[in-house]
Design a protein around this motif. Structure first.
Motif, PDB file in Angstrom:
ATOM      1  N   LYS A 240       0.673  -1.111  -0.021  1.00 34.70           N
ATOM      2  CA  LYS A 240      -0.029   0.012   0.009  1.00 34.70           C
ATOM      3  C   LYS A 240       1.019   1.076  -0.082  1.00 34.70           C
ATOM      4  O   LYS A 240       1.891   1.288   0.845  1.00 34.70           O
ATOM      5  N   VAL A 242       1.976   4.849   1.119  1.00 34.21           N
ATOM      6  CA  VAL A 242       1.532   6.046   2.120  1.00 34.21           C
ATOM      7  C   VAL A 242       2.273   7.351   1.803  1.00 34.21           C
ATOM      8  O   VAL A 242       3.646   7.022   1.279  1.00 34.21           O
ATOM      9  N   TYR A 243       2.021   8.340   2.017  1.00 35.46           N
ATOM     10  CA  TYR A 243       2.647   9.564   1.524  1.00 35.46           C
ATOM     11  C   TYR A 243       2.897  10.410   2.712  1.00 35.46           C
ATOM     12  O   TYR A 243       1.924  10.672   3.747  1.00 35.46           O
ATOM     13  N   TYR A 244       3.821  11.088   2.875  1.00 40.32           N
ATOM     14  CA  TYR A 244       4.329  11.867   4.054  1.00 40.32           C
ATOM     15  C   TYR A 244       5.286  12.993   3.659  1.00 40.32           C
ATOM     16  O   TYR A 244       5.884  12.977   2.483  1.00 40.32           O
ATOM     17  N   GLU A 277       1.741  12.857   7.852  1.00 47.88           N
ATOM     18  CA  GLU A 277       1.110  11.792   6.721  1.00 47.88           C
ATOM     19  C   GLU A 277      -0.062  12.836   5.865  1.00 47.88           C
ATOM     20  O   GLU A 277      -0.740  13.396   6.545  1.00 47.88           O
ATOM     21  N   VAL A 278      -0.089  12.864   4.557  1.00 43.35           N
ATOM     22  CA  VAL A 278      -1.017  13.409   3.599  1.00 43.35           C
ATOM     23  C   VAL A 278      -1.430  12.404   2.683  1.00 43.35           C
ATOM     24  O   VAL A 278      -0.977  11.175   2.721  1.00 43.35           O
ATOM     25  N   THR A 279      -2.500  13.034   2.041  1.00 44.30           N
ATOM     26  CA  THR A 279      -3.182  12.186   0.908  1.00 44.30           C
ATOM     27  C   THR A 279      -2.321  12.132  -0.184  1.00 44.30           C
ATOM     28  O   THR A 279      -1.382  13.084  -0.356  1.00 44.30           O
ATOM     29  N   GLU A 280      -2.546  11.098  -1.158  1.00 46.96           N
ATOM     30  CA  GLU A 280      -1.814  11.354  -2.520  1.00 46.96           C
ATOM     31  C   GLU A 280      -2.056  12.713  -3.122  1.00 46.96           C
ATOM     32  O   GLU A 280      -1.060  13.344  -3.831  1.00 46.96           O
ATOM     33  N   LEU A 281      -3.241  12.888  -3.176  1.00 52.36           N
ATOM     34  CA  LEU A 281      -3.640  14.507  -3.781  1.00 52.36           C
ATOM     35  C   LEU A 281      -2.567  15.533  -3.140  1.00 52.36           C
ATOM     36  O   LEU A 281      -2.075  16.425  -3.840  1.00 52.36           O
ATOM     37  N   GLU A 282      -2.936  15.539  -2.031  1.00 52.62           N
ATOM     38  CA  GLU A 282      -2.055  16.671  -1.304  1.00 52.62           C
ATOM     39  C   GLU A 282      -0.456  16.565  -1.512  1.00 52.62           C
ATOM     40  O   GLU A 282       0.188  17.423  -1.817  1.00 52.62           O
ATOM     41  N   TYR A 283       0.099  15.220  -1.553  1.00 51.00           N
ATOM     42  CA  TYR A 283       1.327  14.969  -1.696  1.00 51.00           C
ATOM     43  C   TYR A 283       1.604  15.423  -3.256  1.00 51.00           C
ATOM     44  O   TYR A 283       2.948  16.218  -3.281  1.00 51.00           O
TER      45      TYR A 283
END
Length: 388
Positions: A240, A242-244, A277-283
């Protein structure tokens, strides 16, 4: 499913010829590895745990250091966790080393500091599964126990054309039965290590070197020309994403702000730059908005107070106008994507619980997980640029 148990058709003469050929090959061709210099169960145990999910070449230096720092089971049992994690730093899967220490405490408490010598007792130790128990039992104590890992299943599946899916736990019974039928009971340790070496260097997943295989004449898959169809393995689920966002925050003294992770869970008690941690869109939005300039410039030329990173608003920091780049790291079930930002603290701010300021010269004494080590490397690239 495997219906024909080919190993059951081997008579005593064939088994003995197979075992003799295989053991002779191992005596000539075995790899010279530091944990093979003797049959010390402690050394065998540590090496086998280190080798899980890790290449032999990587493990060797870690093994030497581990034996130097923790020469006996008693020393290991009493070691502070921070030193233990530091010894393991970069190997990953840190639950392994925590389980090692828990097992060492068991051995000290229940077996007077000596590794137990029966499969049942070895298997009761924390973090020791069937494979590791079989390796310790056979190599250290001469017990006729299989040590079945991925390499061994590949060799044995080709040897007998075993069609059972090696990704399924239920298939282990089939391989266990086949191994017990052919294992050399007089030399079980050498037999198991021969399988390990053969699977590692000759009977490879995609390009097996059948022309140099010592047991080629016994291999049913080779006889049929279908070696690469084995082992049968269903596809593993993708990890999975995960975005940071990571913050490399430096103060006036040249120290960086670090936070310690929770006492339980992934990378427990290890230190990193602050991560959010952020959403992929935010990232992706941060990645695009704060993209690197086309012309490389010094890390220290691009600090702009006007464009603060609001996501890190809890920290009084002046941020650089661009991110320093992305690092990724794959765990067994997760893939971390981390976007690194650099900032200077505008004023001293109090450290929170489980946090500290540390100079880069002290990083070598702090337990960093692999993702943090990658972040530090990325930061140092730009510091080097800034000094030119």
């Amino acid at each position: 499913m495997t219906r024909d148990k080919i190993w059951a058709d081997w008579d005593k003469e064939k088994k003995e010829a197979f075992q003799e050929t295989f053991i002779d090959w191992y005596k000539r061709e075995h790899r010279n590895l530091p944990w093979r210099v003797n049959q010390d169960p402690y050394r065998i145990w540590i090496s086998e745990i280190m080798l899980q999910q890790t290449r032999v070449e990587t493990v060797i230096d870690y093994f030497y250091r581990f034996m130097e720092w923790f020469p006996t089971i008693e020393v290991l049992a009493d070691a502070p966790e921070e030193k233990l994690l530091k010894a393991w730093e970069g190997l990953g899967y840190y639950s392994r080393v925590r389980n090692i220490q828990a097992a060492a405490k068991q051995i000290v408490a229940e077996y007077d500091g000596k590794m137990p010598n029966t499969i049942e007792e070895i298997h009761q130790l924390k973090g020791i599964g069937p494979y590791t128990a079989g390796a310790i039992g056979s190599i250290a104590f001469g017990l006729p126990e299989p040590a079945i890992d991925g390499n061994v299943m590949r060799v044995v599946s080709r040897l007998f054309c075993i069609e059972d899916d090696i990704a399924k736990a239920s298939s282990r019974k089939v391989f266990d039965e086949a191994m017990r039928a052919i294992i050399d009971e007089k030399h079980p340790g050498e037999f198991n290590q021969a399988l390990m070496d053969l699977g590692s260097g000759t009977c490879k997943p995609t390009s097996p070197k059948c022309e140099s295989c010592p047991i080629q004449e016994y291999c049913l898959a080779y006889e049929k020309g279908i070696q690469t169809e084995f082992p049968v393995k269903s596809k593993k689920a993708k990890p999975k994403n995960v975005y940071y966002l990571a913050a490399a925050i430096e103060n006036a003294e040249g120290e960086f702000y670090l936070k310690q992770r929770d006492e339980t869970g992934l990378l427990a008690n290890m230190w990193t730059f602050p991560l959010i941690e952020v959403t992929e869109l935010e990232y992706r939005a941060y990645q695009k908005k704060w993209a690197k300039e086309e012309v490389e410039m010094s890390l220290f030329d691009l600090v702009a107070e006007e464009e603060d990173l609001t996501i890190f608003e809890e920290y009084p920091v002046i941020w650089q106008k661009r991110h320093l780049g992305e690092v990724t790291h794959i765990f067994s079930h997760l893939k971390w994507h981390i976007l690194l930002f650099y900032g200077r603290s505008k004023k001293e701010f109090p450290t929170e619980e489980r946090s500290q300021w540390a100079t880069q010269s002290s990083f070598s004494s702090i337990v960093f997980p692999k993702p943090q080590m990658k972040l530090v490397e990325e930061l140092q690239k730009y510091q080097t640029l800034g000094n030119h």
